[in-house]
Design an enzyme around this catalytic site. Structure first.
Site, PDB file in Angstrom:
ATOM      1  CG  ASP A  75      -1.858   1.177   1.216  1.00 38.67           C
ATOM      2  OD1 ASP A  75      -1.742   1.956   0.217  1.00 38.67           O
ATOM      3  OD2 ASP A  75      -2.746   1.199   2.064  1.00 38.67           O
ATOM      4  CG  ASN A 100       1.096   3.826 -12.945  1.00 38.61           C
ATOM      5  OD1 ASN A 100       0.766   4.736 -13.918  1.00 38.61           O
ATOM      6  ND2 ASN A 100       0.059   3.045 -12.658  1.00 38.61           N
ATOM      7  CE1 TYR A 166      -4.716  12.424  -8.889  1.00 35.50           C
ATOM      8  CE2 TYR A 166      -5.685  14.173 -10.523  1.00 35.50           C
ATOM      9  CZ  TYR A 166      -4.877  13.023 -10.175  1.00 35.50           C
ATOM     10  OH  TYR A 166      -4.546  12.142 -11.247  1.00 35.50           O
ATOM     11  CE  LYS A 170      -1.176  12.395  -9.734  1.00 37.67           C
ATOM     12  NZ  LYS A 170      -0.239  11.088  -9.752  1.00 37.67           N
TER      13      LYS A 170
HETATM   14  N1  LIG Z   1      -6.846   7.915 -15.775  1.00 33.76           N
HETATM   15  C1  LIG Z   1      -6.813   9.237 -16.054  1.00 33.76           C
HETATM   16  O1  LIG Z   1      -7.479   9.802 -16.762  1.00 33.76           O
HETATM   17  C2  LIG Z   1      -5.437   9.781 -15.521  1.00 33.76           C
HETATM   18  C3  LIG Z   1      -5.397  11.019 -16.009  1.00 33.76           C
HETATM   19  C4  LIG Z   1      -4.279  11.773 -15.509  1.00 33.76           C
HETATM   20  C5  LIG Z   1      -3.295  11.305 -14.735  1.00 33.76           C
HETATM   21  N2  LIG Z   1      -3.666   9.895 -14.508  1.00 33.76           N
HETATM   22  C6  LIG Z   1      -2.491   9.287 -13.506  1.00 33.76           C
HETATM   23  O2  LIG Z   1      -2.063   7.933 -14.147  1.00 33.76           O
HETATM   24  C7  LIG Z   1      -1.798   7.191 -13.023  1.00 33.76           C
HETATM   25  C8  LIG Z   1      -2.513   5.893 -13.057  1.00 33.76           C
HETATM   26  O3  LIG Z   1      -3.944   5.981 -12.906  1.00 33.76           O
HETATM   27  P1  LIG Z   1      -4.979   5.068 -13.115  1.00 33.76           P
HETATM   28  O4  LIG Z   1      -6.042   5.551 -13.684  1.00 33.76           O
HETATM   29  O5  LIG Z   1      -4.395   3.665 -13.542  1.00 33.76           O
HETATM   30  O6  LIG Z   1      -5.623   4.881 -11.695  1.00 33.76           O
HETATM   31  P2  LIG Z   1      -4.743   4.397 -10.146  1.00 33.76           P
HETATM   32  O7  LIG Z   1      -5.835   4.051  -8.965  1.00 33.76           O
HETATM   33  O8  LIG Z   1      -3.440   5.044  -9.842  1.00 33.76           O
HETATM   34  O9  LIG Z   1      -4.139   2.732 -10.468  1.00 33.76           O
HETATM   35  C9  LIG Z   1      -3.126   2.493 -11.118  1.00 33.76           C
HETATM   36  C10 LIG Z   1      -2.639   1.368 -10.270  1.00 33.76           C
HETATM   37  O10 LIG Z   1      -2.136   1.412  -9.276  1.00 33.76           O
HETATM   38  C11 LIG Z   1      -2.592   0.697  -8.033  1.00 33.76           C
HETATM   39  N3  LIG Z   1      -2.810   1.442  -6.861  1.00 33.76           N
HETATM   40  C12 LIG Z   1      -3.812   2.367  -6.474  1.00 33.76           C
HETATM   41  N4  LIG Z   1      -3.604   2.954  -5.347  1.00 33.76           N
HETATM   42  C13 LIG Z   1      -2.596   2.291  -4.814  1.00 33.76           C
HETATM   43  C14 LIG Z   1      -1.904   2.276  -3.533  1.00 33.76           C
HETATM   44  N5  LIG Z   1      -2.383   3.009  -2.525  1.00 33.76           N
HETATM   45  N6  LIG Z   1      -0.883   1.438  -3.250  1.00 33.76           N
HETATM   46  C15 LIG Z   1      -0.321   0.655  -4.118  1.00 33.76           C
HETATM   47  N7  LIG Z   1      -1.070   0.483  -5.230  1.00 33.76           N
HETATM   48  C16 LIG Z   1      -2.016   1.277  -5.774  1.00 33.76           C
HETATM   49  C17 LIG Z   1      -3.757  -0.152  -8.651  1.00 33.76           C
HETATM   50  O11 LIG Z   1      -3.819  -1.298  -7.976  1.00 33.76           O
HETATM   51  P3  LIG Z   1      -4.548  -1.467  -6.718  1.00 33.76           P
HETATM   52  O12 LIG Z   1      -6.083  -0.866  -6.721  1.00 33.76           O
HETATM   53  O13 LIG Z   1      -4.747  -3.144  -6.457  1.00 33.76           O
HETATM   54  O14 LIG Z   1      -3.568  -1.096  -5.485  1.00 33.76           O
HETATM   55  C18 LIG Z   1      -3.454  -0.047  -9.999  1.00 33.76           C
HETATM   56  O15 LIG Z   1      -2.740  -1.120 -10.507  1.00 33.76           O
HETATM   57  C19 LIG Z   1      -2.120   7.788 -11.522  1.00 33.76           C
HETATM   58  O16 LIG Z   1      -0.822   8.376 -11.070  1.00 33.76           O
HETATM   59  C20 LIG Z   1      -2.986   9.095 -11.957  1.00 33.76           C
HETATM   60  O17 LIG Z   1      -3.008  10.194 -11.212  1.00 33.76           O
HETATM   61  C21 LIG Z   1      -4.288   9.263 -14.894  1.00 33.76           C
END
Ligand SMILES: NC(=O)c1ccc[n+]([C@@H]2O[C@H](COP(=O)([O-])OP(=O)(O)OC[C@H]3O[C@@H](n4cnc5c(N)ncnc54)[C@H](OP(=O)(O)O)[C@@H]3O)[C@@H](O)[C@H]2O)c1
Length: 303
Positions: A75, A100, A166, A170
């Site tokens: 986590d 990530n 958030y 960022k």
């Molecule tokens: N999707 C978009 O539109 C978008 C836009 C701008 C920026 N981003 C950025 O891109 C990155 C990836 O985003 P995402 O949409 O894929 O969602 P995310 O919630 O960051 O999830 C990506 C991965 O991270 C893991 N994760 C989440 N919280 C965690 C924690 N507390 N500890 C360990 N692992 C964790 C998740 O698995 P588990 O849930 O199993 O832990 C998943 O494998 C992020 O940094 C986000 O801010 C995304």
């Protein structure tokens, strides 16, 4: 794969082999980073909270590429996350760190939400990026090679109500990456913060479905314009390898379109201009205050 973002596997392994650590690896951009790194021939250690999807992805990557893959449930919002990561990677050379995880699906005023939730986000997007970089980059600096890729967001462009923490965290990552780009670049350790705009990740799609089902308007965004996780992974890694500046991605140099009241992605020239501003202002800063001189990132990479 966009040919403009071609990566030579040998060059990639020479800089970042033999192991990468991908944090938040099980789905979305994290899974795409893991797959792409493995395709390029580098072993991958992967972490996120849920172990089952992580282990499924590990099996897929092993059989597709033949590289070694390790997994651990960690986590990243917790203060002792680094200990579990060190237990996972302590016996191998990590030459590439991809931080990530970091999305924040919930919306709401800071004062309406439990303080605990905001502190967890601070842990995930501010405390641990620092702790992990501090640990893994130290060995990279010793080796005079390595790479750090952080995942940022266009939300960093401006502080936003309903997502104040958030956008604040960022924005912190943007400034951290710029400073580290100057400091670590001197030791041939590459740094990129990929500033993503809307991306079709599994997490985003899940939350859109949940919000739609609950009749909430917070998922009123246009997915047809969303980026694909595999494109982001490739573009981010290519920008890292080719030292294309501290901030990359569509939100790296955003402009505001006042007529249409929306953010526009930054173009290539604007992103290069950001790198130049960071470079020039840093060189002038150390000079003006008599600080230890920096090696200009525009000069040839150290051997
Ligand atoms: N999707 C978009 O539109 C978008 C836009 C701008 C920026 N981003 C950025 O891109 C990155 C990836 O985003 P995402 O949409 O894929 O969602 P995310 O919630 O960051 O999830 C990506 C991965 O991270 C893991 N994760 C989440 N919280 C965690 C924690 N507390 N500890 C360990 N692992 C964790 C998740 O698995 P588990 O849930 O199993 O832990 C998943 O494998 C992020 O940094 C986000 O801010 C995304």
């Amino acid at each position: 794969v966009n040919p403009a973002h071609d990566i030579d596997p040998e060059e990639f392994r020479g800089r970042y082999g033999s192991w990468a650590l991908v944090l938040g690896a099980s789905e979305g951009t994290g899974a795409s980073f893991s797959r792409r790194i493995a395709e390029l021939g580098v072993n991958v250690a992967m972490a996120s909270r849920r172990i089952e999807p992580l282990n499924e992805l590990a099996d897929e990557i092993r059989s597709a590429t033949g590289v070694e893959v390790r997994t651990a449930s960690i986590d990243l919002s917790s203060q002792d996350a680094i200990n579990s990561a060190v237990a996972l990677t302590g016996d191998v050379e990590v030459g590439l760190l991809v931080y990530n995880a970091g999305a924040e699906p919930k919306r709401g005023y800071v004062l309406d939400r439990p303080l605990e939730e905001s502190l967890k986000l601070l842990g995930l997007n501010a405390y641990n990026p620092l702790v992990f970089v501090h640990h893994y980059a130290a060995a990279m600096v010793e080796r005079r090679r390595g790479g750090i890729l952080l995942m940022g967001s266009l939300a960093s462009a401006i502080g936003k109500a309903h997502m104040a923490m958030y956008s604040a965290t960022k924005s912190y990552m943007n400034r951290l990456a710029e400073g580290l780009w100057m400091e670590l670049g001197q030791y041939n350790v590459d740094v990129v913060n990929y500033v993503a705009d809307l991306t079709a990740t599994a997490g985003l799609l899940r939350h859109k479905e949940e919000n739609d089902a609950a009749g909430l308007k917070t998922s009123n965004f246009d997915l047809s314009s969303a980026a694909l996780p595999e494109d982001i992974a490739n573009e981010g890694l290519e920008a890292l390898l080719h030292k294309r500046g501290p901030l990359r991605g569509p939100g790296a140099a955003p402009r505001y379109d006042f007529a249409n009241k929306r953010w526009l992605p930054g173009d290539e020239a604007a992103m290069q201009a950001v790198a130049e501003i960071v470079r020039v202002s840093n060189m002038a800063f150390v000079d003006r205050f008599g600080l230890a001189p920096l090696v200009d990132p525009a000069s040839p990479a150290p051997a």
